[in-house]
Design a protein around this motif. Structure first.
Motif, PDB file in Angstrom:
ATOM      1  N   VAL A  51       0.838  -1.213   0.000  1.00 23.14           N
ATOM      2  CA  VAL A  51       0.000   0.000   0.000  1.00 23.14           C
ATOM      3  C   VAL A  51       0.867   1.254   0.000  1.00 23.14           C
ATOM      4  N   ALA A  52       1.952   1.242   0.778  1.00 26.89           N
ATOM      5  CA  ALA A  52       2.830   2.419   0.846  1.00 26.89           C
ATOM      6  C   ALA A  52       3.508   2.677  -0.497  1.00 26.89           C
ATOM      7  N   LYS A  53       3.882   1.604  -1.232  1.00 30.56           N
ATOM      8  CA  LYS A  53       4.552   1.780  -2.519  1.00 30.56           C
ATOM      9  C   LYS A  53       3.562   2.106  -3.642  1.00 30.56           C
ATOM     10  N   ASN A  54       2.360   1.557  -3.559  1.00 26.99           N
ATOM     11  CA  ASN A  54       1.361   1.760  -4.615  1.00 26.99           C
ATOM     12  C   ASN A  54       0.031   2.188  -4.000  1.00 26.99           C
ATOM     13  N   PRO A  55      -0.055   3.384  -3.478  1.00 28.17           N
ATOM     14  CA  PRO A  55      -1.311   3.798  -2.817  1.00 28.17           C
ATOM     15  C   PRO A  55      -2.486   3.936  -3.776  1.00 28.17           C
ATOM     16  N   GLY A  56      -2.203   4.088  -5.075  1.00 28.18           N
ATOM     17  CA  GLY A  56      -3.299   4.238  -6.027  1.00 28.18           C
ATOM     18  C   GLY A  56      -3.864   2.923  -6.527  1.00 28.18           C
ATOM     19  N   GLU A  57      -3.202   1.815  -6.262  1.00 21.84           N
ATOM     20  CA  GLU A  57      -3.668   0.511  -6.722  1.00 21.84           C
ATOM     21  C   GLU A  57      -4.677  -0.060  -5.735  1.00 21.84           C
ATOM     22  N   GLU A  58      -5.917  -0.255  -6.214  1.00 18.33           N
ATOM     23  CA  GLU A  58      -6.971  -0.750  -5.317  1.00 18.33           C
ATOM     24  C   GLU A  58      -6.723  -2.194  -4.895  1.00 18.33           C
ATOM     25  N   LYS A  59      -6.072  -3.002  -5.762  1.00 15.22           N
ATOM     26  CA  LYS A  59      -5.880  -4.414  -5.425  1.00 15.22           C
ATOM     27  C   LYS A  59      -5.000  -4.591  -4.192  1.00 15.22           C
ATOM     28  N   PHE A  60      -4.100  -3.604  -3.916  1.00  9.91           N
ATOM     29  CA  PHE A  60      -3.266  -3.688  -2.722  1.00  9.91           C
ATOM     30  C   PHE A  60      -3.988  -3.160  -1.493  1.00  9.91           C
ATOM     31  N   ARG A  61      -5.074  -2.402  -1.705  1.00  6.54           N
ATOM     32  CA  ARG A  61      -5.821  -1.831  -0.584  1.00  6.54           C
ATOM     33  C   ARG A  61      -7.084  -2.620  -0.263  1.00  6.54           C
ATOM     34  N   LYS A  62      -7.262  -3.784  -0.869  1.00  2.00           N
ATOM     35  CA  LYS A  62      -8.459  -4.594  -0.670  1.00  2.00           C
ATOM     36  C   LYS A  62      -8.055  -6.035  -0.380  1.00  2.00           C
ATOM     37  N   ILE A  63      -8.540  -6.587   0.755  1.00  2.79           N
ATOM     38  CA  ILE A  63      -8.185  -7.938   1.199  1.00  2.79           C
ATOM     39  C   ILE A  63      -9.468  -8.714   1.415  1.00  2.79           C
ATOM     40  N   ARG A  64      -9.574  -9.890   0.819  1.00  5.38           N
ATOM     41  CA  ARG A  64     -10.737 -10.753   1.023  1.00  5.38           C
ATOM     42  C   ARG A  64     -10.563 -11.494   2.356  1.00  5.38           C
ATOM     43  N   LEU A  65     -11.511 -11.314   3.267  1.00  7.13           N
ATOM     44  CA  LEU A  65     -11.368 -11.872   4.616  1.00  7.13           C
ATOM     45  C   LEU A  65     -11.465 -13.387   4.637  1.00  7.13           C
ATOM     46  N   ASN A  66     -12.263 -13.974   3.728  1.00  8.76           N
ATOM     47  CA  ASN A  66     -12.422 -15.431   3.756  1.00  8.76           C
ATOM     48  C   ASN A  66     -11.344 -16.147   2.936  1.00  8.76           C
ATOM     49  N   ASN A  67     -10.321 -15.413   2.489  1.00  8.29           N
ATOM     50  CA  ASN A  67      -9.202 -16.041   1.789  1.00  8.29           C
ATOM     51  C   ASN A  67      -8.451 -16.959   2.750  1.00  8.29           C
ATOM     52  N   GLN A  68      -8.218 -18.195   2.321  1.00 10.07           N
ATOM     53  CA  GLN A  68      -7.623 -19.199   3.221  1.00 10.07           C
ATOM     54  C   GLN A  68      -6.208 -18.812   3.633  1.00 10.07           C
ATOM     55  N   THR A  69      -5.423 -18.289   2.690  1.00 11.35           N
ATOM     56  CA  THR A  69      -4.049 -17.882   3.016  1.00 11.35           C
ATOM     57  C   THR A  69      -4.048 -16.766   4.047  1.00 11.35           C
ATOM     58  N   PHE A  70      -4.946 -15.788   3.845  1.00  4.69           N
ATOM     59  CA  PHE A  70      -5.030 -14.686   4.808  1.00  4.69           C
ATOM     60  C   PHE A  70      -5.450 -15.195   6.190  1.00  4.69           C
ATOM     61  N   GLN A  71      -6.414 -16.108   6.224  1.00  6.81           N
ATOM     62  CA  GLN A  71      -6.869 -16.648   7.509  1.00  6.81           C
ATOM     63  C   GLN A  71      -5.756 -17.434   8.207  1.00  6.81           C
ATOM     64  N   ASP A  72      -4.996 -18.226   7.440  1.00  4.64           N
ATOM     65  CA  ASP A  72      -3.934 -19.038   8.053  1.00  4.64           C
ATOM     66  C   ASP A  72      -2.819 -18.171   8.609  1.00  4.64           C
ATOM     67  N   ARG A  73      -2.491 -17.089   7.908  1.00  4.91           N
ATOM     68  CA  ARG A  73      -1.326 -16.293   8.296  1.00  4.91           C
ATOM     69  C   ARG A  73      -1.657 -15.149   9.262  1.00  4.91           C
ATOM     70  N   VAL A  74      -2.830 -14.505   9.053  1.00  9.55           N
ATOM     71  CA  VAL A  74      -3.143 -13.305   9.848  1.00  9.55           C
ATOM     72  C   VAL A  74      -4.503 -13.408  10.534  1.00  9.55           C
ATOM     73  N   GLY A  75      -5.532 -13.751   9.790  1.00 10.54           N
ATOM     74  CA  GLY A  75      -6.898 -13.676  10.306  1.00 10.54           C
ATOM     75  C   GLY A  75      -7.157 -14.533  11.522  1.00 10.54           C
ATOM     76  N   SER A  76      -6.518 -15.710  11.610  1.00 11.69           N
ATOM     77  CA  SER A  76      -6.772 -16.609  12.739  1.00 11.69           C
ATOM     78  C   SER A  76      -5.979 -16.242  13.983  1.00 11.69           C
ATOM     79  N   LEU A  77      -5.043 -15.308  13.865  1.00  9.20           N
ATOM     80  CA  LEU A  77      -4.218 -14.906  15.008  1.00  9.20           C
ATOM     81  C   LEU A  77      -4.825 -13.690  15.686  1.00  9.20           C
ATOM     82  N   GLU A  78      -4.947 -13.762  16.982  1.00 14.39           N
ATOM     83  CA  GLU A  78      -5.522 -12.648  17.746  1.00 14.39           C
ATOM     84  C   GLU A  78      -4.598 -11.440  17.677  1.00 14.39           C
ATOM     85  N   GLY A  79      -5.107 -10.338  17.170  1.00 12.73           N
ATOM     86  CA  GLY A  79      -4.312  -9.121  17.042  1.00 12.73           C
ATOM     87  C   GLY A  79      -4.009  -8.768  15.603  1.00 12.73           C
TER      88      GLY A  79
END
Length: 455
Positions: free
Chosen positions: A336-364
């Motif tokens: 986001v810091a390098k490409n603030p105008g690119e929407e794909k870097f500013r949008k994260i799908r919450l039910n994405n399995q990779t995101f859940q495994d790495r970040v979403g399932s961890l408290e904080g």
């Protein structure tokens, strides 16, 4: 088929007999009458047997007495109309002459004169001509409202449907209003003044109620704000107390490590173990005086650091998972810091399995992204950072905290406000340049000794 009623073609009033039609014509000067097969309405109250000859009469009766059930006896009371005028019954021949002479001397009686316009309005409302005439006569021809009120008050009178009769010489006087024009004007002025005062009083009462409501809402808002500030103060106090306890435990671990290193060196050098009695007791811990200054609210950078520290503490048994979460968050922030105008870097799908495994399932993890400016959209399906909400200063602070958390092995173990934490943060920070292992080891030993001595 013979007619059941006579209908006035001028005002539409239904009349039961020729006599009623004659009375109606005399009072209203209407002369257009015709036979009608529609019977005059006859509603009888089921509670008190009061007959009502129109819907308006039944409504007034219900309003006055509360009786609402009526029986429709129109068909029972309907009789064919005879168009012959009833003749006067001849006087009995055997009647005394004195009575005849007395009757001839009796004064002639006629129906009183009333306001024809008001009479037509009453008949249009469904009142019989006799009842309307009686109401206007006894209410002084004052107004339509006065006549209706008189009907309501006297609807139970047995002679209410009889045409009132007055002597010929008093006919003009009977039709005069009971009040003079000046009295009517004065009465109207009094009524207007009374209505104005009543309205002003109601407005004052309403204004007082509104003021009370405003005061109540203001007090509730102040109380809610006070409670919120008190809860925030307690939370910060609990957070700082936990940090102090953690710092104390970290100092104790370092002291024990130094004692173990010292005993190991003495063992390697062949020296006898140090006598505990000869060990100089450490200086007593001096409790800090409580500051009476107001509690400073935590900055966003401090909140980020606390969020990452909590994440590492909650998953301290799996360092690889924690490090992977920190690296994933750093990737999101860096893109986001390098490409603030690119929407794909500013949008994260919450039910994405990779995101859940790495970040979403961890408290904080979710909380850290929220501090960076991300918000849930589209029914909590995506995490999105709006273009106008991209704050480069916040993103730089987030990147700095993530880099420190990844490179500093003591992150989450040593409190962030301690000397050792800032030392390792400086030594391992890529912006300030990492120190070589020997130099860092010597400085670490010196800093540890300094921390023990100072504490």
């Amino acid at each position: 088929m013979a007619g059941l009623s006579l209908k006035c073609g001028d005002c539409g009033a239904s009349l039961r007999s020729v006599q009623e039609a004659q009375d109606h014509a005399e009072l209203t000067s209407h002369s257009n009458f015709s036979e009608s097969t529609e019977a005059v309405l006859n509603l009888v109250c089921a509670t008190c047997d009061k007959p009502c000859r129109s819907k308006t009469e039944s409504d007034l009766h219900t309003k006055r007495t509360g009786h609402s059930e009526f029986t429709d006896k129109t068909a029972e009371a309907a009789e064919p109309i005879t168009l012959e005028v009833p003749k006067a019954t001849p006087m009995d021949a055997n009647e005394p002459a004195a009575d005849a002479s007395t009757s001839t001397g009796t004064e002639e009686m006629v129906a009183p004169e009333v306001d024809k316009k008001i009479l037509e309005e009453l008949e249009a409302m469904g009142f019989l001509t006799a009842r309307a005439t009686r109401a206007l006569h006894y209410s002084g021809n004052a107004s339509l409202e006065a006549a209706v009120n008189w009907v309501v008050e006297h609807e139970n009178d047995p002679d209410i449907d009889e045409m009132p009769m007055v002597p010929v010489n008093s006919k003009a006087e009977a039709s005069k209003p009971s009040l003079t024009p000046e009295e009517v004007k004065q009465k109207a002025q009094e009524l207007r003044e009374r209505a104005r005062k009543k309205k002003e009083e109601e407005e004052k009462i309403a204004e007082r109620e509104r003021e009370k409501e405003r005061i109540r809402i203001g007090k509730e808002l102040l109380e809610a704000k006070r409670i919120e500030q008190e809860n925030e103060r307690k939370r910060l106090m609990a957070l700082r107390k936990a940090e102090k306890e953690e710092e104390k435990r970290a100092r104790e671990k370092i002291r024990q490590k130094l004692e173990e290193d010292k005993a190991e060196r003495r063992r390697k050098l062949g020296l006898p173990p140090e006598d505990p009695a000869t060990v100089k007791p450490s200086a007593p811990v001096v409790e800090e005086k409580k500051s009476m200054l107001p509690v400073r609210p935590a900055t966003k950078q401090e909140q980020m650091r606390e969020c990452l520290r909590s994440l590492k503490q909650n998953h301290k048994d799996d360092d690889a998972k924690v490090k992977r979460a920190f690296q994933t968050l750093l990737t999101y922030v860096g893109n986001v810091a390098k490409n603030p105008g690119e929407e794909k870097f500013r949008k994260i799908r919450l039910n994405n399995q990779t995101f859940q495994d790495r970040v979403g399932s961890l408290e904080g993890g979710i909380r850290f992204l929220e501090l960076c400016g991300f918000e849930k959209i589209e029914s909590d399906e995506f995490f999105f950072l709006a273009r106008d909400k991209v704050d480069m200063a916040v993103l730089n602070s987030a990147g700095s905290e993530l880099t420190s958390a990844i490179n500093n092995p003591f992150f989450g173990v040593i409190p962030p406000n301690s000397v050792l934490f800032w030392f390792f943060d400086y030594c391992l920070s890529p912006e300030k340049g990492r120190l070589e292992p020997p130099v860092m080891a010597s400085k670490l030993h010196a800093a540890a000794l300094t921390a023990v001595v100072m504490n």
